[in-house]
Write a protein that holds these residues in place. Structure first.
Motif, PDB file in Angstrom:
ATOM      1  N   GLU A  31       0.832  -1.204   0.000  1.00 55.31           N
ATOM      2  CA  GLU A  31       0.000   0.000   0.000  1.00 55.31           C
ATOM      3  C   GLU A  31       0.867   1.255   0.000  1.00 55.31           C
ATOM      4  OE1 GLU A  31      -3.756   1.873   2.505  1.00 55.31           O
ATOM      5  OE2 GLU A  31      -3.376  -0.300   2.494  1.00 55.31           O
ATOM      6  N   GLY A  34       2.062   1.512  -3.441  1.00 55.50           N
ATOM      7  CA  GLY A  34       0.942   1.851  -4.308  1.00 55.50           C
ATOM      8  C   GLY A  34       0.555   3.312  -4.212  1.00 55.50           C
ATOM      9  N   ARG A  35       0.548   3.860  -3.008  1.00 58.55           N
ATOM     10  CA  ARG A  35       0.231   5.285  -2.841  1.00 58.55           C
ATOM     11  C   ARG A  35       1.261   6.160  -3.544  1.00 58.55           C
ATOM     12  NH1 ARG A  35      -5.020   5.260  -1.680  1.00 58.55           N
ATOM     13  NH2 ARG A  35      -5.495   3.999   0.161  1.00 58.55           N
ATOM     14  N   CYS A  70      -5.591  -3.954  -6.050  1.00 55.75           N
ATOM     15  CA  CYS A  70      -5.636  -2.824  -6.982  1.00 55.75           C
ATOM     16  C   CYS A  70      -7.025  -2.180  -6.977  1.00 55.75           C
ATOM     17  CB  CYS A  70      -5.276  -3.273  -8.390  1.00 55.75           C
ATOM     18  SG  CYS A  70      -3.568  -3.832  -8.599  1.00 55.75           S
ATOM     19  N   LEU A  73      -7.502  -0.108  -3.787  1.00 55.08           N
ATOM     20  CA  LEU A  73      -6.687   1.105  -3.730  1.00 55.08           C
ATOM     21  C   LEU A  73      -7.210   2.184  -4.685  1.00 55.08           C
ATOM     22  CD1 LEU A  73      -4.321   1.256  -1.780  1.00 55.08           C
ATOM     23  CD2 LEU A  73      -2.760   0.961  -3.697  1.00 55.08           C
TER      24      LEU A  73
END
Length: 283
Positions: A31, A34-35, A70, A73
């Motif tokens: 995460e 991903g951010r 995915c 998010l």
């Protein structure tokens, strides 16, 4: 009289269970990455492609868990994510090897020996298209054009180029990959595993010492047109047909521009692997 679905041999099956979640520590790490990826884009949905590479770097292929991650998010449905993940061939849908060995079998590479290389590797490795060796090292597949026709036939390993291949050189290549022997692409960065490649494609820096500087660029055969466009002239070159007995070009340069004029073994000079189709169309 009616028959039940079971009597007709039809199985309705059970609904698929939700995808299992990543362990808490793995999800926290992904995460955070991903951010960072999402922050690069004005529209978060645009981050889906690199996010799919990110989850592929975690497990070696895009799992249902990765698709759910995915979707969560990006606030998408899993159907929207799956539609993208199943469209692009770079995203693997099942476990695969450390090294994705792709043999170009598009028109020019096929004529120059790509079909013979692919057939030879299937026999040598004992696997078919899209299959992986028992040791988990090599996944073999035939691939479409990689825009390297000047160096046909071309083999790619984790998207790095191996130019002017023959059946023999391709067999040596996969043997070295399986034993861990050093392997250097003809052009491009040094080899790394498929998971490591996926993380780089997700947009994270390649931290291996010297890897970025070694990535290079186009080969000399691909740059001929650029030099001509700039008005640069090259020395006259005479290329005789193979097997004609005529001498090779005696121009001062010793660099062979491509497989089309290089005096080396290719499908056209290897009697055991003649160029051209090995079977009639449709067989």
């Amino acid at each position: 009289m009616t028959t039940s679905s079971s009597e007709q041999g039809v199985s309705l099956g059970m609904p698929q269970l939700p995808a299992p979640a990543y362990p808490d520590d793995v999800r926290a790490r992904l995460e955070a990455d991903g951010r960072e990826i999402i922050a690069r884009y004005p529209d978060s949905r645009s981050a889906l492609l690199p996010l799919l590479h990110l989850v592929q770097a975690e497990e070696g292929h895009v799992t249902r868990t990765g698709q759910q991650f995915c979707a969560d998010l990006l606030e998408l449905t899993t159907a929207e994510v799956a539609a993208v993940a199943t469209f692009y061939t770079m995203y693997r849908r099942r476990p695969s090897g450390d090294y994705q060995v792709g043999v170009c079998t598009n028109t020019l590479c096929a004529v120059m020996g790509g079909d013979a290389i692919f057939e030879s590797l299937q026999e040598h490795l004992g696997i078919g298209n899209g299959e992986t060796t028992d040791d988990g090292k090599v996944t073999l597949e035939h691939i479409e054009c990689n825009a390297a026709c000047d160096f046909a036939p071309v083999v790619m390993v984790n998207w790095e180029f191996f130019d002017n291949q023959t059946p023999a050189s391709a067999r040596r290549l996969v043997d070295d990959l399986r034993t861990g022997a050093p392997v250097e692409p003809t052009r491009g960065a040094p080899m790394c595993t498929f998971k490591e490649t996926a993380r780089i494609l997700a947009g994270f820096p390649d931290e291996r010492p010297g890897a970025v500087g070694a990535s290079g660029g186009a080969g000399p055969a691909s740059l001929v047109g650029l030099r001509l466009a700039r008005g640069e002239t090259a020395p006259a070159r005479v290329v005789h047909p193979r097997g004609s007995g005529a001498p090779q070009d005696q121009s001062p340069t010793t660099e062979h521009l491509s497989s089309h004029d290089a005096p080396q073994d290719t499908s056209a000079s290897d009697p055991a692997h003649p160029a051209g189709p090995v079977a009639e169309e449709g067989e």
